[in-house]
Scaffold this active site. Structure first.
Site, PDB file in Angstrom:
ATOM      1  N   LYS A 100       1.081  -1.348  -0.011  1.00  0.00           N
ATOM      2  CA  LYS A 100      -0.100  -0.438  -0.359  1.00  0.00           C
ATOM      3  C   LYS A 100       0.562   1.545   0.503  1.00  0.00           C
ATOM      4  O   LYS A 100       1.992   1.376   0.654  1.00  0.00           O
ATOM      5  CB  LYS A 100      -1.026  -0.458   1.248  1.00  0.00           C
ATOM      6  N   ASP A 158      -2.156  -1.861  10.419  1.00  0.00           N
ATOM      7  CA  ASP A 158      -2.671  -1.927   9.034  1.00  0.00           C
ATOM      8  C   ASP A 158      -2.587  -3.365   8.765  1.00  0.00           C
ATOM      9  O   ASP A 158      -3.649  -3.147   7.100  1.00  0.00           O
ATOM     10  CB  ASP A 158      -1.391  -0.825   7.870  1.00  0.00           C
TER      11      ASP A 158
HETATM   12  O1  C5P Z   1       0.594  -1.436  14.326  1.00  0.00           O
HETATM   13  P1  C5P Z   1       1.919  -1.904  13.997  1.00  0.00           P
HETATM   14  O2  C5P Z   1       3.098  -1.685  14.460  1.00  0.00           O
HETATM   15  O3  C5P Z   1       2.136  -0.630  12.909  1.00  0.00           O
HETATM   16  O4  C5P Z   1       2.827  -0.453  14.370  1.00  0.00           O
HETATM   17  C1  C5P Z   1       4.247  -0.423  14.735  1.00  0.00           C
HETATM   18  C2  C5P Z   1       4.533   1.134  15.794  1.00  0.00           C
HETATM   19  O5  C5P Z   1       4.282   2.595  15.414  1.00  0.00           O
HETATM   20  C3  C5P Z   1       3.997   1.094  17.481  1.00  0.00           C
HETATM   21  O6  C5P Z   1       4.189   0.688  18.016  1.00  0.00           O
HETATM   22  C4  C5P Z   1       3.306   2.237  17.417  1.00  0.00           C
HETATM   23  O7  C5P Z   1       4.742   3.321  18.149  1.00  0.00           O
HETATM   24  C5  C5P Z   1       3.888   3.048  16.181  1.00  0.00           C
HETATM   25  N1  C5P Z   1       2.126   3.616  16.328  1.00  0.00           N
HETATM   26  C6  C5P Z   1       1.363   4.569  16.892  1.00  0.00           C
HETATM   27  N2  C5P Z   1      -0.367   4.657  16.680  1.00  0.00           N
HETATM   28  C7  C5P Z   1      -0.441   3.809  15.244  1.00  0.00           C
HETATM   29  C8  C5P Z   1       0.806   3.028  13.923  1.00  0.00           C
HETATM   30  C9  C5P Z   1       1.457   3.141  14.438  1.00  0.00           C
HETATM   31  O8  C5P Z   1       2.031   5.119  17.470  1.00  0.00           O
HETATM   32  N3  C5P Z   1      -1.370   4.712  14.739  1.00  0.00           N
END
Ligand code: C5P
Length: 314
Positions: A18, A145
């Site tokens: 994406k 995601d």
């Molecule tokens: O959800 P994902 O594993 O992709 O997120 C990776 C990191 O990015 C999270 O641990 C967080 O530190 C940050 N993040 C965030 N807010 C979001 C998505 C991700 O702070 N909405």
């Protein structure tokens, strides 16, 4: 190909990457994540997961990319284990061969797309008959995601990124040039942490303010025409913090914005990959070929891509 452990029972799941057409950080949530308002778009840069139904009860992964882990920290393994746990059948097993084409640590949701393909693929291979919304619900435990990567297309993504709202639009004919310096990766948690340090004074606090912002974004039509002609209000907030720190992002954005016919030049996700939109795939591919030496000289990998109207496909 004959797989040693397979009972001729396998499928191939296609996992699309994406790009973020829009990424707005609204504020901080009580769970520590950021409250987001995004528009994500699937593109035809994809990984392939070949899944073999096996007699054993292990989750085995091998891939053509030796820089990524094949162990329990890989989102494919995490998703498969979670699915086994969810349906309460620990006897299920699979051998997965991953053909990795989406660059890692690029802001293209490569790992999330693989997890999405694992959910959809194993749901079918193991005859679990879970509904898509059940898979989406489960996917939140793996990453923000993953839910989007399951259904894909062009969607509004709120909450942590996992609250999806379909955008009503016909198949997009836009073309994309996507670039990434293969020598660097950006850590998503660090990008958000830096953003918080620099911009937390701009954060909204109340759900009513978040909802007002969502409503503004819902009013944009998000059609191809809008994306090409009206860049007003379209942004990637993380770019504000990553661009000054990562010279490769600065370089990528400069090259893309100087290409003839480029529109909406932006970083994707937390970077470092960046993209530009073109009227159609033909134009994007032509410009890519004409400027190939320039990308090469700048040390950038470059792809011409199309927009996809779906996420995982089997
Ligand atoms: O959800 P994902 O594993 O992709 O997120 C990776 C990191 O990015 C999270 O641990 C967080 O530190 C940050 N993040 C965030 N807010 C979001 C998505 C991700 O702070 N909405």
């Amino acid at each position: 190909m004959v797989h040693p452990n397979a009972n001729d029972n396998y499928l191939v799941a296609n996992a699309n990457a994406k790009i973020n057409l829009h990424l707005e950080v609204l504020g901080l949530r009580t769970d520590g994540f950021h409250e987001l308002a995004m528009v994500m778009q699937s593109i035809n840069l994809s990984d392939k997961l070949k899944m073999f139904n096996c007699e054993h009860n292990n989750i085995n992964l091998k891939s053509n990319n030796n820089t990524i882990s094949n162990g329990e920290d890989n989102l494919i393994i995490k998703a498969a284990m979670l699915l086994k746990k969810e349906v309460g059948n620990l006897e299920l097993g699979v051998d997965i061969e991953l053909e990795k084409n989406i660059p890692v640590g690029a802001g293209l949701a490569g790992g999330s797309a693989d997890a999405a393909a694992t959910f959809v693929g194993l749901n079918k291979l193991w005859n679990l008959n879970l509904e898509i919304n059940e898979l989406e619900k489960l996917s939140k435990e793996i990453g923000s995601d993953v839910a989007f990567c399951i259904s894909g297309g062009r969607q509004l993504c709120f909450g942590r990124g996992e609250v999806l709202e379909k955008i009503n639009y016909n198949d997009s004919s836009l073309g994309i040039i996507l670039v990434k310096d293969p020598s660097i990766q950006v850590s998503t948690p660090i990008a958000y942490k830096n953003y918080k340090e620099q911009y937390s004074n701009t954060y909204l606090e109340y759900e009513s303010d978040f909802e007002n912002k969502r409503n503004i974004i819902r009013t944009y039509d998000w059609s191809d025409k809008y994306l090409l002609n009206s860049c007003k209000g379209i942004q990637n907030d993380l770019q504000k913090t990553v661009r000054p720190m990562v010279s490769e992002v600065e370089k990528s954005l400069k090259i893309l914005s100087e290409l003839p016919g480029s529109h909406l030049v932006s970083m994707s996700g937390s970077g470092p990959s960046c993209f530009a939109l073109f009227q159609n795939y033909h134009d994007a591919n032509k410009i890519l070929n004409e400027h190939f030496n320039e990308f090469e000289k700048a040390g950038l990998s470059a792809w011409a891509c199309s927009m996809m109207s779906h996420g995982v496909q089997i």
